[in-house]
Design a protein around this motif. Structure first.
Motif, short mmCIF file in Angstrom:
data_model
loop_
_atom_site.label_atom_id
_atom_site.label_comp_id
_atom_site.label_asym_id
_atom_site.label_seq_id
_atom_site.Cartn_x
_atom_site.Cartn_y
_atom_site.Cartn_z
N SER A 267 0.84 -1.20 0.00
CA SER A 267 0.00 0.00 0.00
C SER A 267 0.87 1.24 0.00
CB SER A 267 -0.90 0.00 1.25
OG SER A 267 -1.74 -1.13 1.24
N THR A 268 0.43 2.23 -0.70
CA THR A 268 1.20 3.47 -0.78
C THR A 268 0.77 4.48 0.25
OG1 THR A 268 -0.36 4.38 -2.38
CG2 THR A 268 1.52 3.13 -3.25
N GLY A 269 -0.26 4.18 1.02
CA GLY A 269 -0.71 5.11 2.03
C GLY A 269 -1.81 6.01 1.54
N SER A 270 -2.24 5.84 0.28
CA SER A 270 -3.28 6.70 -0.26
C SER A 270 -4.66 6.33 0.26
CB SER A 270 -3.27 6.64 -1.79
OG SER A 270 -3.45 5.29 -2.22
N ASN A 271 -4.79 5.13 0.79
CA ASN A 271 -6.09 4.68 1.28
C ASN A 271 -5.92 4.06 2.67
OD1 ASN A 271 -8.70 3.88 1.64
ND2 ASN A 271 -8.68 2.30 0.04
N PRO A 272 -5.93 4.88 3.72
CA PRO A 272 -5.71 4.38 5.09
C PRO A 272 -6.77 3.41 5.56
CG PRO A 272 -5.42 6.77 4.97
CD PRO A 272 -6.03 6.34 3.67
N SER A 273 -7.92 3.35 4.90
CA SER A 273 -8.97 2.42 5.31
C SER A 273 -8.79 1.05 4.68
CB SER A 273 -10.35 2.99 4.95
OG SER A 273 -10.47 3.15 3.54
N ASN A 274 -7.81 0.91 3.79
CA ASN A 274 -7.53 -0.37 3.15
C ASN A 274 -6.93 -1.34 4.17
OD1 ASN A 274 -6.46 -2.52 1.63
ND2 ASN A 274 -6.23 -1.21 -0.17
N PRO A 275 -7.51 -2.55 4.32
CA PRO A 275 -6.97 -3.52 5.28
C PRO A 275 -5.51 -3.85 5.05
CG PRO A 275 -9.14 -4.20 4.52
CD PRO A 275 -8.74 -3.04 3.66
N LYS A 276 -5.07 -3.85 3.78
CA LYS A 276 -3.67 -4.14 3.49
C LYS A 276 -2.76 -3.05 4.01
CE LYS A 276 -4.72 -6.89 -0.62
NZ LYS A 276 -4.56 -7.03 -2.09
N PHE A 277 -3.23 -1.81 3.89
CA PHE A 277 -2.45 -0.69 4.43
C PHE A 277 -2.38 -0.79 5.95
CE2 PHE A 277 -2.69 3.49 6.47
CZ PHE A 277 -1.50 4.04 6.05
#
Length: 323
Positions: A267-277
């Motif tokens: 994850s690049t940090g653009s989607n903090p709600s992403n479980p992978k992030f």
């Protein structure tokens, strides 16, 4: 986890981690270097080396990377040349910290289970050589990372921030490098520590049973056995080391396997709600937290270390009162 909540967690967690970890490791280095903790010079060398690498990792990864990104995003430290060097040093300090923990575990394994070799291997000179080799190899191993980084963007001919090239996730060389990196740290260290600690505990239990039977035959009255108590403390210490290492590094391994087997990028940090992030950042947070626990597990359980810490605190308190 929403973006604002994630930012708040980082803004609190990393400064607290730095405020606790940096002074803690500094105090550990000072106390152990004085040689008043009743530890051998060999053990002291390893503990100081571990504390020093943990301190370097906290400075590079937490203060100069995470905290500076949060509070000073346009600081010159974020230019690509400096950023790329910093990332290499972060990985080198991380590897050194883990493998020095393994080296110390091997040293204790030899000292307890192979006492015939103790006088030759468990020496200050051997410890110094092992520490030097571990740190040098960790630095050399991570030099290629400098070639995997490119600027995130260029402004006024100045490259800013660090971004891993797309080839880092698809190129055969970088895929192999990434696998080797995760196998060397923390997979092999964990397996080695688990094996050596298990063998050490088994040896201690066997010797303790034999000693207990001998004492029953020779001493009918109940007496305190300092040696058996010391061995029991060693068992607790060894299990604490293994358990702490596994718990704090397991998330990073799970994240790596998840990325590789699902064939997705980090994850690049653009989607903090992403479980992978969330999984990725949780692994990083726990990994950095280990910098505050590794040395404490070994050193703070020592009674004389605690006494030296108390004496130093009292001395500092008296100096403040006098002023």
């Amino acid at each position: 986890m929403h973006g604002k909540l994630a930012g708040l967690v980082y803004a609190i967690y990393y400064p607290v981690l730095a405020a606790a970890g940096v002074p803690g490791n500094l105090v550990t280095i000072i106390i152990l270097s004085r040689g008043r903790c009743g530890l051998s010079l060999c053990i002291t060398r390893y503990l100081v080396g571990m504390a020093a690498t943990d301190l370097l990792l906290l400075i590079m990864a937490v203060i100069l990377h995470r905290i500076s990104m949060l509070y000073f995003p346009v600081l010159f430290l974020q230019t690509t040349p400096i950023c790329s060097v910093r990332i290499g040093l972060i990985f080198a300090a991380r590897d050194s910290s883990v493998w020095l923990t393994v080296a110390f575990t091997i040293d204790r394994f030899v000292a307890i289970c192979f006492q015939k070799f103790k006088s030759n291997y468990c020496t200050e000179k051997t410890a110094a050589v092992v520490i030097g080799i571990v740190c040098a190899l960790s630095l050399l191993k991570n030099i290629p990372l400098y070639l995997a980084i490119e600027p995130l963007y260029i402004m006024n001919d100045v490259p800013w921030f660090c971004n891993f090239k797309a080839s880092f996730y698809s190129n055969v060389f970088w895929t192999a490098f990434n696998w080797i990196d995760h196998i060397l740290n923390p997979c092999i260290p964990f397996l080695l520590m688990l094996l050596l600690n298990s063998l050490t505990v088994r040896y201690i239990l066997v010797v303790s049973r034999a000693r207990r039977r001998l004492r029953i035959q020779t001493i009918r009255q109940k007496q305190r056995d300092p040696e058996m108590e010391s061995r029991k403390n060693s068992i607790v210490l060894l299990f604490t080391i293994s358990g702490s290492f596994f718990l704090l590094w397991a998330t990073r391994v799970v994240n790596f396997l998840s990325v590789r087997f699902t064939k997705t990028n980090y994850s690049t940090g653009s989607n903090p709600s992403n479980p992978k992030f969330i999984l990725q950042e949780t692994g990083v947070m726990l990994q950095l937290f280990s910098c505050c626990t590794n040395t404490c597990i070994y050193a703070c359980t020592q009674r004389k270390f605690r006494e030296e810490f108390k004496n130093g605190f009292k001395y500092l308190f008296h100096l403040i009162i006098r002023k």
